[in-house]
Design a protein around this motif. Structure first.
Motif, PDB file in Angstrom:
ATOM      1  N   MET A  42       6.785  -3.914   6.638  1.00 22.57           N
ATOM      2  CA  MET A  42       8.138  -3.315   6.159  1.00 22.57           C
ATOM      3  C   MET A  42       7.598  -2.054   5.425  1.00 22.57           C
ATOM      4  SD  MET A  42      10.399  -5.342   7.089  1.00 22.57           S
ATOM      5  CE  MET A  42      11.710  -4.854   6.290  1.00 22.57           C
ATOM      6  N   ARG A  43       8.482  -1.133   5.123  1.00 22.00           N
ATOM      7  CA  ARG A  43       8.143   0.033   4.510  1.00 22.00           C
ATOM      8  C   ARG A  43       9.545   0.521   3.604  1.00 22.00           C
ATOM      9  NH1 ARG A  43      10.019   5.645   7.047  1.00 22.00           N
ATOM     10  NH2 ARG A  43       9.410   7.165   5.336  1.00 22.00           N
ATOM     11  N   ALA A  44       8.891   0.550   2.205  1.00 18.39           N
ATOM     12  CA  ALA A  44      10.000   1.076   1.109  1.00 18.39           C
ATOM     13  C   ALA A  44      10.073   2.608   1.113  1.00 18.39           C
ATOM     14  CB  ALA A  44       9.742   0.272  -0.023  1.00 18.39           C
ATOM     15  N   ASN A  45      11.126   2.952   0.911  1.00 16.71           N
ATOM     16  CA  ASN A  45      11.109   4.575   0.644  1.00 16.71           C
ATOM     17  C   ASN A  45      11.660   4.722  -0.534  1.00 16.71           C
ATOM     18  OD1 ASN A  45      10.396   5.157   3.605  1.00 16.71           O
ATOM     19  ND2 ASN A  45      12.598   4.160   4.170  1.00 16.71           N
ATOM     20  N   PHE A  46      11.534   5.996  -1.249  1.00 17.99           N
ATOM     21  CA  PHE A  46      11.826   6.005  -2.510  1.00 17.99           C
ATOM     22  C   PHE A  46      12.805   7.065  -2.697  1.00 17.99           C
ATOM     23  CE2 PHE A  46       8.278   3.415  -2.747  1.00 17.99           C
ATOM     24  CZ  PHE A  46       8.256   2.934  -4.100  1.00 17.99           C
ATOM     25  N   ASN A  47      13.597   6.960  -3.519  1.00 17.11           N
ATOM     26  CA  ASN A  47      14.540   8.082  -4.144  1.00 17.11           C
ATOM     27  C   ASN A  47      13.823   8.355  -5.710  1.00 17.11           C
ATOM     28  OD1 ASN A  47      16.291   8.288  -1.998  1.00 17.11           O
ATOM     29  ND2 ASN A  47      17.341   6.679  -2.673  1.00 17.11           N
ATOM     30  N   GLY A  48      13.052   9.249  -6.009  1.00 11.24           N
ATOM     31  CA  GLY A  48      12.514   9.432  -7.166  1.00 11.24           C
ATOM     32  C   GLY A  48      11.311   8.345  -7.394  1.00 11.24           C
ATOM     33  N   ASN A  88       4.700   9.954   3.398  1.00  8.04           N
ATOM     34  CA  ASN A  88       3.862  10.099   2.318  1.00  8.04           C
ATOM     35  C   ASN A  88       4.203   9.400   1.086  1.00  8.04           C
ATOM     36  OD1 ASN A  88       1.518  11.321   1.096  1.00  8.04           O
ATOM     37  ND2 ASN A  88       2.750  12.828   0.289  1.00  8.04           N
ATOM     38  N   LYS A  89       3.577   8.427   0.303  1.00  5.35           N
ATOM     39  CA  LYS A  89       3.889   7.656  -0.671  1.00  5.35           C
ATOM     40  C   LYS A  89       4.846   6.862  -0.353  1.00  5.35           C
ATOM     41  CE  LYS A  89       2.646  11.653  -3.495  1.00  5.35           C
ATOM     42  NZ  LYS A  89       2.854  12.747  -4.681  1.00  5.35           N
ATOM     43  N   SER A  90       5.115   6.433   0.731  1.00  3.80           N
ATOM     44  CA  SER A  90       6.037   5.451   1.175  1.00  3.80           C
ATOM     45  C   SER A  90       5.183   3.800   0.835  1.00  3.80           C
ATOM     46  CB  SER A  90       6.282   5.050   2.580  1.00  3.80           C
ATOM     47  OG  SER A  90       7.391   6.144   2.891  1.00  3.80           O
ATOM     48  N   LEU A  91       5.642   2.873   0.392  1.00  6.50           N
ATOM     49  CA  LEU A  91       4.938   1.721   0.198  1.00  6.50           C
ATOM     50  C   LEU A  91       5.146   0.539   1.295  1.00  6.50           C
ATOM     51  CD1 LEU A  91       3.659  -0.059  -2.111  1.00  6.50           C
ATOM     52  CD2 LEU A  91       5.910  -0.997  -2.566  1.00  6.50           C
ATOM     53  N   PHE A  92       4.004   0.438   2.033  1.00  7.14           N
ATOM     54  CA  PHE A  92       4.168  -0.553   3.183  1.00  7.14           C
ATOM     55  C   PHE A  92       3.768  -1.840   2.355  1.00  7.14           C
ATOM     56  CE2 PHE A  92       3.388   3.361   5.220  1.00  7.14           C
ATOM     57  CZ  PHE A  92       3.970   3.048   6.574  1.00  7.14           C
ATOM     58  N   VAL A  93       4.661  -3.033   3.113  1.00  7.36           N
ATOM     59  CA  VAL A  93       4.650  -4.218   2.662  1.00  7.36           C
ATOM     60  C   VAL A  93       4.308  -5.265   3.812  1.00  7.36           C
ATOM     61  CG1 VAL A  93       5.686  -6.063   1.695  1.00  7.36           C
ATOM     62  CG2 VAL A  93       6.102  -3.692   0.757  1.00  7.36           C
ATOM     63  N   HIS A 107       0.957  -1.437   0.040  1.00  2.41           N
ATOM     64  CA  HIS A 107       0.061   0.011  -0.117  1.00  2.41           C
ATOM     65  C   HIS A 107       0.889   1.215  -0.020  1.00  2.41           C
ATOM     66  CE1 HIS A 107      -3.352   2.680   0.645  1.00  2.41           C
ATOM     67  NE2 HIS A 107      -2.610   3.110   1.754  1.00  2.41           N
ATOM     68  N   PHE A 108       0.725   2.072  -0.792  1.00  2.00           N
ATOM     69  CA  PHE A 108       1.266   3.314  -0.912  1.00  2.00           C
ATOM     70  C   PHE A 108       0.515   4.170   0.022  1.00  2.00           C
ATOM     71  CE2 PHE A 108       2.791   1.863  -4.907  1.00  2.00           C
ATOM     72  CZ  PHE A 108       4.093   2.340  -4.949  1.00  2.00           C
ATOM     73  N   TYR A 109       1.071   4.671   0.958  1.00  2.00           N
ATOM     74  CA  TYR A 109       0.463   5.655   2.073  1.00  2.00           C
ATOM     75  C   TYR A 109       0.162   6.851   1.323  1.00  2.00           C
ATOM     76  CZ  TYR A 109      -0.903   8.047   6.453  1.00  2.00           C
ATOM     77  OH  TYR A 109      -1.443   8.631   7.405  1.00  2.00           O
ATOM     78  N   GLN A 110      -1.052   7.641   1.544  1.00  2.00           N
ATOM     79  CA  GLN A 110      -1.342   9.019   1.291  1.00  2.00           C
ATOM     80  C   GLN A 110      -2.207   9.507   2.357  1.00  2.00           C
ATOM     81  OE1 GLN A 110      -2.401   9.473  -3.254  1.00  2.00           O
ATOM     82  NE2 GLN A 110      -2.838   7.076  -2.919  1.00  2.00           N
ATOM     83  N   GLY A 111      -2.302   9.097   3.512  1.00  2.00           N
ATOM     84  CA  GLY A 111      -3.290   9.460   4.648  1.00  2.00           C
ATOM     85  C   GLY A 111      -2.453  10.645   4.999  1.00  2.00           C
ATOM     86  N   GLY A 112      -3.316  11.559   5.844  1.00  2.00           N
ATOM     87  CA  GLY A 112      -2.635  12.736   6.441  1.00  2.00           C
ATOM     88  C   GLY A 112      -1.936  12.799   7.661  1.00  2.00           C
ATOM     89  N   GLN A 113      -2.109  11.492   8.511  1.00  2.00           N
ATOM     90  CA  GLN A 113      -1.698  11.588  10.002  1.00  2.00           C
ATOM     91  C   GLN A 113      -0.250  11.240  10.126  1.00  2.00           C
ATOM     92  OE1 GLN A 113      -2.844   8.446  13.391  1.00  2.00           O
ATOM     93  NE2 GLN A 113      -4.620   9.452  12.545  1.00  2.00           N
ATOM     94  N   PHE A 114       0.569  10.291   9.470  1.00  2.00           N
ATOM     95  CA  PHE A 114       1.479   9.979   9.443  1.00  2.00           C
ATOM     96  C   PHE A 114       2.712  11.193   9.053  1.00  2.00           C
ATOM     97  CE2 PHE A 114       1.237   5.169   8.872  1.00  2.00           C
ATOM     98  CZ  PHE A 114       0.225   5.111   9.850  1.00  2.00           C
ATOM     99  N   PRO A 115       3.955  11.291   9.670  1.00  2.00           N
ATOM    100  CA  PRO A 115       4.781  12.290   9.203  1.00  2.00           C
ATOM    101  C   PRO A 115       4.789  12.335   7.770  1.00  2.00           C
ATOM    102  CG  PRO A 115       5.682  10.876  11.176  1.00  2.00           C
ATOM    103  CD  PRO A 115       4.606  10.283  10.630  1.00  2.00           C
TER     104      PRO A 115
END
Length: 373
Positions: free
Chosen positions: A315-321, A293-298, A281-289
């Motif tokens: 887990m959480r995947a963070n993006f560079n671009g 935003n747009k991190s991919l939860f697995v 899931h790509f997080y787009q909620g407004g509550q987390f820091p």
């Protein structure tokens, strides 16, 4: 020892789900500022979730054949009622909600329950809107959702651990090991991706609208092979390798002879072997820091045929671009030090307030993750 551990694991599951023992959430660790609590209990074999327009959370199951409605009647942020919407279905793991209707994937068909928020407590009857899908139950359970294009995306897993599904007499159906999509208005079907062994979770990147999906690697190649995968659909007619190539560069010992890995689409991320990634899931909620935003939860559901268990984490995947940068633990503690298990994360659902629900088909529960500065 493995049989003893398996017995302890099953015994713990019975204690938690049948006799009302409290789930040991104190064993879970999250980043600073995050809190996890039980949103709902006694949701048997909780799998994919969907949110109705009135706030009801609908939940599919794989093992129980039931679809549940989880209701927060007093609006205090925790569910207080669980209602069986439908039962005696074949592995109704995948569900989706659109325009007031609930869609349920039951292996060989997809059913629609109209105006579900008004009738969920009255044993509604579903209308079949997709039929004729393969009936094999091995990897037959599904995760479904409507895409940005309005089509309903429906995967069809491989009917085996490893086998050919084209040109083979037993499983000669090109729909196996693929992701399909359907225009429900016209009945048209299109291929989204091929060579996908078993995806039980996908989501669309918010900016590019590209589909990202998890894929479970084959079994019986040892404890550490092959890696499970996170993949991206970036073009038409992509083939992700199964059953010939695993994780982008590993030729299958049975079907990989003479196959060139460069002919197949490589994963965006190789995970641990047998960690069994399900929901993404790509997080787009407004509550987390903001950095979330747009991190991919697995949801790494966890291994079943490994000498030492792996996975059992969020887990959480963070993006560079557009590329994945880091892949880090967000929640751990479902796996005990003695290699027994008390929970297995499955899928995600973000509520309107930005909190995130996580289903657990082992503890028969749904958790709620919140953040407070």
């Amino acid at each position: 020892m493995k049989n003893i551990n398996r017995g302890l694991t099953l015994f713990c599951a019975v204690l938690y789900s049948t006799w009302g023992y409290s789930l040991p959430l104190e064993k879970l660790t999250l980043p600073d500022g995050f809190k996890i609590e039980v949103y709902a209990e006694d949701v048997s074999n909780a799998r994919q979730m969907a949110l109705g327009k009135t706030g009801i959370v609908y939940v599919g199951s794989r093992a129980e054949g039931k679809v549940h409605a989880v209701v927060d009647t007093d609006k205090d942020g925790t569910a207080d009622k669980v209602v069986v919407v439908a039962e005696n279905l074949t592995m109704p793991s995948g569900i989706a909600y659109k325009n007031g209707d609930l869609y349920v994937a039951a292996v060989s068909e997809v059913l629609k329950f109209e105006n579900i928020d008004e009738v969920y407590a009255n044993s509604p009857k579903g209308e079949v809107v997709i039929s004729g899908l393969p009936t094999e139950t091995h990897h037959g359970w599904k995760y479904i959702d409507f895409g940005p294009d309005g089509w309903l995306y429906v995967p069809v897993g491989a009917p085996c651990n490893i086998c050919q599904t084209e040109g083979d007499g037993k499983f000669d159906d090109p729909r196996f090991a693929s992701i399909l999509k359907f225009d429900l208005a016209s009945g048209e079907m299109k291929w989204v991706a091929k060579g996908v062994r078993n995806t039980v979770g996908f989501d669309w990147q918010p900016d590019s609208k590209e589909l990202w999906f998890s894929d479970n690697g084959r079994d019986w190649m040892g404890d550490d092979l092959p890696p499970c995968e996170i993949n991206r659909v970036s073009a038409d007619d992509q083939h992700f390798g199964y059953p010939y190539i695993h994780a982008g560069d590993i030729n299958d010992p049975e079907f990989g002879a003479g196959k060139n890995p460069d002919d197949y689409t490589k994963p965006e991320l190789k995970l641990g072997a047998h960690v069994a990634p399900l929901g993404v899931h790509f997080y787009q909620g407004g509550q987390f820091p903001a950095e979330y935003n747009k991190s991919l939860f697995v949801a790494e559901h966890g291994s079943w045929n490994r000498t030492e268990k792996s996975g059992y984490k969020v887990m959480r995947a963070n993006f560079n671009g557009n590329e994945i940068g880091t892949y880090e633990t967000f929640i751990e503690g479902f796996l005990n030090p003695d290699d027994t298990v008390w929970g297995r994360p499955v899928a995600f659902l973000v509520l309107p307030d930005g909190s995130m629900l996580i289903s657990d088909d082992f503890a028969n529960a749904i958790y709620k993750v919140t953040y407070q500065k």
